[in-house]
Design a protein around this motif. Structure first.
Motif, PDB file in Angstrom:
ATOM      1  N   ILE A  84       0.872  -1.175   0.000  1.00  0.00           N
ATOM      2  CA  ILE A  84       0.000   0.000   0.000  1.00  0.00           C
ATOM      3  C   ILE A  84       0.908   1.224   0.000  1.00  0.00           C
ATOM      4  N   LEU A  86       0.286   4.520  -0.101  1.00  0.00           N
ATOM      5  CA  LEU A  86      -0.122   5.710   0.641  1.00  0.00           C
ATOM      6  C   LEU A  86       0.071   5.464   2.133  1.00  0.00           C
ATOM      7  N   LEU A  94      -5.276   3.224   3.530  1.00  0.00           N
ATOM      8  CA  LEU A  94      -5.942   2.960   2.254  1.00  0.00           C
ATOM      9  C   LEU A  94      -6.339   4.240   1.540  1.00  0.00           C
ATOM     10  N   HIS A  95      -6.774   5.248   2.310  1.00  0.00           N
ATOM     11  CA  HIS A  95      -7.182   6.509   1.697  1.00  0.00           C
ATOM     12  C   HIS A  95      -7.194   7.606   2.759  1.00  0.00           C
ATOM     13  N   HIS A  97      -9.123  10.470   4.724  1.00  0.00           N
ATOM     14  CA  HIS A  97     -10.485  10.825   5.112  1.00  0.00           C
ATOM     15  C   HIS A  97     -10.617  12.349   5.051  1.00  0.00           C
ATOM     16  N   CYS A 122      -3.242   8.457  -7.605  1.00  0.00           N
ATOM     17  CA  CYS A 122      -3.882   8.466  -6.283  1.00  0.00           C
ATOM     18  C   CYS A 122      -5.130   9.336  -6.250  1.00  0.00           C
ATOM     19  N   ARG A 125      -8.952   8.234  -6.071  1.00  0.00           N
ATOM     20  CA  ARG A 125      -9.011   6.836  -5.645  1.00  0.00           C
ATOM     21  C   ARG A 125      -8.684   6.709  -4.166  1.00  0.00           C
ATOM     22  N   SER A 126      -7.584   7.351  -3.747  1.00  0.00           N
ATOM     23  CA  SER A 126      -7.211   7.300  -2.334  1.00  0.00           C
ATOM     24  C   SER A 126      -7.054   8.690  -1.723  1.00  0.00           C
ATOM     25  N   TRP A 249       0.299  12.971   4.568  1.00  0.00           N
ATOM     26  CA  TRP A 249       0.297  11.685   3.875  1.00  0.00           C
ATOM     27  C   TRP A 249       1.289  11.772   2.734  1.00  0.00           C
TER      28      TRP A 249
END
Length: 297
Positions: A84, A86, A94-95, A97, A122, A125-126, A249
């Motif tokens: 993963i 990210l 995963l993504h 928020h 990205c 999608r994330s 991130w």
């Protein structure tokens, strides 16, 4: 295969002490930022990635343009992230928020291209993008041997008679993706000199943390240290950033290392292994500074 860890400081970088020995240095048990700066100086402080490649080959007897297998093993073990891509400083995610702003930084044309490609993969999608900030040089031109063959660099050179600066390259590159100051998401350009840290300090002073849940930094293969530098400088200006008032991130591209001469001659598609060393040393320095700031335990 080993993965890069963030919870063990300098010794969390597999083989870093071996890398230091290649420069004739032996790190103490508790190395300082100065110890690491000495190693970075040995590789050619302030140079673009690749400028000092032949010097390093000659001085440290690293063989031809393709380094020895143990050097390749060191780089692969160091730069490979979890599946993963990210993540925050502490863990993969995963993504994001909420809506995160994006920070794109300068470099060679191929690195800037690859960072934007990573952002596009990205985006939606994330990462839901709020605004894109571009920090790049308005003085350095994309004229190194790995840049002059880039299709967009060649077009801009033919059109304007000069090789584009980093900021001009980014403007044209983002325009190809229909991204500009009036697009959605909007783009804000911050031209600067050739040193990233002063540009980041200026950005941090102007940035309003409450406008998003944090910053997303796409990183090319040998520039993971940039994300950690962003976190350190943002935290110094906004003490809650990275703790409770905003997060960071980042994602690192997955790119194959050049292990043949053909791959070595295609820098847009493959990472030249020896060019990674400067980024690796900078990564260790940033990890050390994060430890000193208390952001990394």
């Amino acid at each position: 295969m080993q993965t890069l860890r963030f919870d063990r400081g300098i010794d969390g970088i597999p083989g870093f002490r071996n890398l230091a020995e290649l420069t004739g240095h032996t790190l103490p048990d508790a190395p300082s930022a100065g110890d690491l700066d000495d190693i970075y100086d040995a590789w050619g402080k302030g140079k673009l990635f690749g400028d000092n490649t032949q010097q390093m080959i000659d001085e440290f007897d690293l063989g031809d343009v393709i380094p020895h297998q143990q050097v390749l093993d060191l780089l692969v073990g160091t730069l490979t992230l979890d599946k993963i891509p990210l993540r925050t400083l502490k863990q993969p995610v995963l993504h994001v928020h909420g809506s995160a702003d994006v920070l794109l930084t300068g470099g060679t044309a191929n690195l800037m291209q690859r960072r934007l490609d990573l952002l596009q993969s990205c985006r939606g999608r994330s990462v839901n993008v709020g605004k894109i900030y571009v920090l790049a040089s308005s003085t350095r031109r994309c004229s190194t041997d790995t840049e002059v063959g880039h299709a967009l660099v060649k077009r801009l050179k033919a059109k304007n008679g000069l090789y584009p600066t980093e900021i001009e390259f980014y403007q044209a590159l983002l325009k190809q993706h229909k991204l500009d100051p009036r697009s959605n998401p909007p783009v804000e350009f911050q031209p600067g000199g050739t040193s990233l840290e002063p540009m980041l300090q200026e950005f941090a002073m102007r940035y309003r943390c409450e406008n998003s849940v944090g910053l997303f930094v796409p990183c090319s293969a040998n520039s993971l240290y940039v994300a950690l530098m962003v976190l350190r400088i943002m935290h110094a200006t906004h003490p809650t950033f990275g703790t409770t008032g905003g997060n960071l991130w980042f994602a690192q591209e997955r790119i194959d290392l050049a292990t043949t001469q053909d791959a070595y001659d295609r820098p847009a598609k493959y990472q030249r292994p020896l060019n990674v060393f400067s980024g690796l040393i900078r990564l260790a320095i940033e990890l050390h500074k994060l430890q000193q700031s208390g952001l990394l335990v």
